[in-house]
Motif scaffolding. Structure first.
Motif, PDB file in Angstrom:
ATOM      1  N   ARG A 230       0.827  -1.206   0.000  1.00 53.34           N
ATOM      2  CA  ARG A 230       0.000   0.000   0.000  1.00 53.34           C
ATOM      3  C   ARG A 230       0.869   1.266   0.000  1.00 53.34           C
ATOM      4  NH1 ARG A 230      -1.593   3.219   3.637  1.00 53.34           N
ATOM      5  NH2 ARG A 230      -0.771   2.048   5.376  1.00 53.34           N
ATOM      6  N   LEU A 231       1.988   1.222   0.727  1.00 52.89           N
ATOM      7  CA  LEU A 231       2.849   2.401   0.864  1.00 52.89           C
ATOM      8  C   LEU A 231       3.733   2.652  -0.352  1.00 52.89           C
ATOM      9  CD1 LEU A 231       4.219   2.090   4.521  1.00 52.89           C
ATOM     10  CD2 LEU A 231       2.588   3.774   3.669  1.00 52.89           C
TER      11      LEU A 231
ATOM     12  N   GLU B  55       2.900  -9.037 -10.994  1.00 53.43           N
ATOM     13  CA  GLU B  55       1.727  -8.957 -10.117  1.00 53.43           C
ATOM     14  C   GLU B  55       1.420  -7.501  -9.758  1.00 53.43           C
ATOM     15  OE1 GLU B  55       0.968  -9.549  -5.406  1.00 53.43           O
ATOM     16  OE2 GLU B  55       2.202 -11.065  -6.380  1.00 53.43           O
ATOM     17  N   VAL B  56       2.458  -6.752  -9.400  1.00 56.66           N
ATOM     18  CA  VAL B  56       2.288  -5.335  -9.059  1.00 56.66           C
ATOM     19  C   VAL B  56       1.807  -4.563 -10.282  1.00 56.66           C
ATOM     20  CG1 VAL B  56       3.508  -3.228  -8.380  1.00 56.66           C
ATOM     21  CG2 VAL B  56       3.914  -5.359  -7.137  1.00 56.66           C
ATOM     22  N   GLY B  57       2.355  -4.900 -11.440  1.00 57.58           N
ATOM     23  CA  GLY B  57       1.937  -4.237 -12.681  1.00 57.58           C
ATOM     24  C   GLY B  57       0.477  -4.498 -13.006  1.00 57.58           C
ATOM     25  N   ARG B  58       0.019  -5.739 -12.795  1.00 55.69           N
ATOM     26  CA  ARG B  58      -1.391  -6.068 -13.044  1.00 55.69           C
ATOM     27  C   ARG B  58      -2.303  -5.277 -12.103  1.00 55.69           C
ATOM     28  NH1 ARG B  58       0.789 -11.203 -13.552  1.00 55.69           N
ATOM     29  NH2 ARG B  58       0.257 -11.750 -11.436  1.00 55.69           N
ATOM     30  N   GLU B  59      -1.890  -5.172 -10.855  1.00 57.38           N
ATOM     31  CA  GLU B  59      -2.716  -4.444  -9.875  1.00 57.38           C
ATOM     32  C   GLU B  59      -2.775  -2.960 -10.207  1.00 57.38           C
ATOM     33  OE1 GLU B  59      -1.389  -5.260  -5.944  1.00 57.38           O
ATOM     34  OE2 GLU B  59      -1.814  -7.398  -6.125  1.00 57.38           O
ATOM     35  N   ARG B  60      -1.700  -2.447 -10.779  1.00 61.52           N
ATOM     36  CA  ARG B  60      -1.683  -1.030 -11.144  1.00 61.52           C
ATOM     37  C   ARG B  60      -2.645  -0.766 -12.302  1.00 61.52           C
ATOM     38  NH1 ARG B  60       3.770   2.071 -12.719  1.00 61.52           N
ATOM     39  NH2 ARG B  60       2.870   4.131 -12.736  1.00 61.52           N
TER      40      ARG B  60
ATOM     41  N   ASN C 166      -5.294  -2.729 -12.958  1.00 58.94           N
ATOM     42  CA  ASN C 166      -6.627  -3.038 -12.430  1.00 58.94           C
ATOM     43  C   ASN C 166      -6.680  -2.632 -10.966  1.00 58.94           C
ATOM     44  OD1 ASN C 166      -7.222  -4.329 -14.866  1.00 58.94           O
ATOM     45  ND2 ASN C 166      -6.419  -6.274 -14.117  1.00 58.94           N
ATOM     46  N   PRO C 167      -6.876  -1.339 -10.651  1.00 62.40           N
ATOM     47  CA  PRO C 167      -6.832  -0.887  -9.254  1.00 62.40           C
ATOM     48  C   PRO C 167      -7.957  -1.411  -8.388  1.00 62.40           C
ATOM     49  CG  PRO C 167      -7.419   0.928 -10.725  1.00 62.40           C
ATOM     50  CD  PRO C 167      -7.133  -0.258 -11.577  1.00 62.40           C
ATOM     51  N   SER C 168      -8.846  -2.220  -8.913  1.00 66.80           N
ATOM     52  CA  SER C 168      -9.955  -2.757  -8.108  1.00 66.80           C
ATOM     53  C   SER C 168      -9.478  -3.785  -7.092  1.00 66.80           C
ATOM     54  CB  SER C 168     -11.009  -3.374  -9.013  1.00 66.80           C
ATOM     55  OG  SER C 168     -10.449  -4.452  -9.742  1.00 66.80           O
ATOM     56  N   LYS C 169      -8.278  -4.350  -7.243  1.00 68.75           N
ATOM     57  CA  LYS C 169      -7.758  -5.360  -6.301  1.00 68.75           C
ATOM     58  C   LYS C 169      -7.333  -4.760  -5.011  1.00 68.75           C
ATOM     59  CE  LYS C 169      -6.334  -9.098  -9.234  1.00 68.75           C
ATOM     60  NZ  LYS C 169      -5.271  -9.980  -9.580  1.00 68.75           N
TER      61      LYS C 169
END
Length: 156
Positions: free
Chosen positions: A118-119, A146-151, A153-156
Motif C-alpha cells: 500500500r505504501l 503482479e504489481v503491474g497487473r494491480e496497477r 486493475n486498481p480494483s484489487k
C-alpha cells in the motif's frame, strides 16, 4: 486492595479521577484499619502476542525489529515517517485485535507485505524478495508482473 502500610484488606476509595489523556484512573484510598491514605493508578495493559518463528522458537514481539525491517525495505524511498508509523500502528492493531496469544512470524510478514504494498511498490518488492527467499530472477519478475497487473486493475 491491601493497605501498603498495615496490609489490611479493607480499604475504601475516597476519590476517583480520570487523567487528561483518559488512559489512567487515579484513586485516593483510605485504610479502614490504620486510617492512612494512599493513591493507586489503573492503566490498560495490552500485551502483544508472542511471535512463533519458522524454527518453532518463540520470541517477544519487538516493535523496533518490525520498524527496522520496514525501514530497510523503504530505504531511500519517498515515504513519510508518519505513513510508516501509521502502517506499524495498523499492523499492531491487527495483532492485538486477533486476540491470539501466539502468532506465526509468517502472519506478521504477510501483514508487513500488505502495508508495504500500500505504501510503496518498490519497498514491497524488496521486502518480498527477502521474506519469500527468492532464488532466481523469475521470482522477481513474477512479483513485478503482479504489481503491474494491480496497477492496471486498481480494483484489487
Amino acid at each position: 486492595m491491601k493497605c501498603p502500610f498495615c496490609h489490611h484488606d479493607d480499604t475504601q476509595v475516597i476519590d476517583t479521577r480520570v487523567s487528561e489523556e483518559g488512559d489512567t484512573i487515579r484513586r485516593r484510598r483510605r485504610c479502614a484499619h490504620c486510617d492512612k491514605r494512599f493513591t493507586t493508578y489503573e492503566r490498560i495493559e495490552l500485551s502483544m502476542p508472542v511471535i512463533v518463528k519458522k524454527n518453532g522458537s518463540r520470541t517477544e514481539y519487538d516493535p523496533a525489529k518490525l520498524r527496522g525491517s520496514m525501514m530497510l525495505a523503504l530505504r531511500k524511498r519517498p515515504v513519510s515517517a508518519e505513513a510508516v508509523d501509521a502502517a506499524i500502528h495498523h499492523i499492531e492493531e491487527k495483532l492485538l485485535s486477533s486476540g491470539a496469544r501466539e502468532v506465526l512470524s509468517g502472519h506478521v510478514g504477510e501483514l508487513v507485505m500488505r502495508e508495504l504494498k500500500r505504501l510503496d511498490k518498490i519497498a514491497y518488492i524488496r521486502f518480498a524478495s527477502v521474506y519469500k527467499s527468492f532464488e532466481d530472477v523469475a521470482e522477481f519478475q513474477d512479483v513485478i508482473a503482479e504489481v503491474g497487473r494491480e496497477r492496471k486493475n486498481p480494483s484489487k
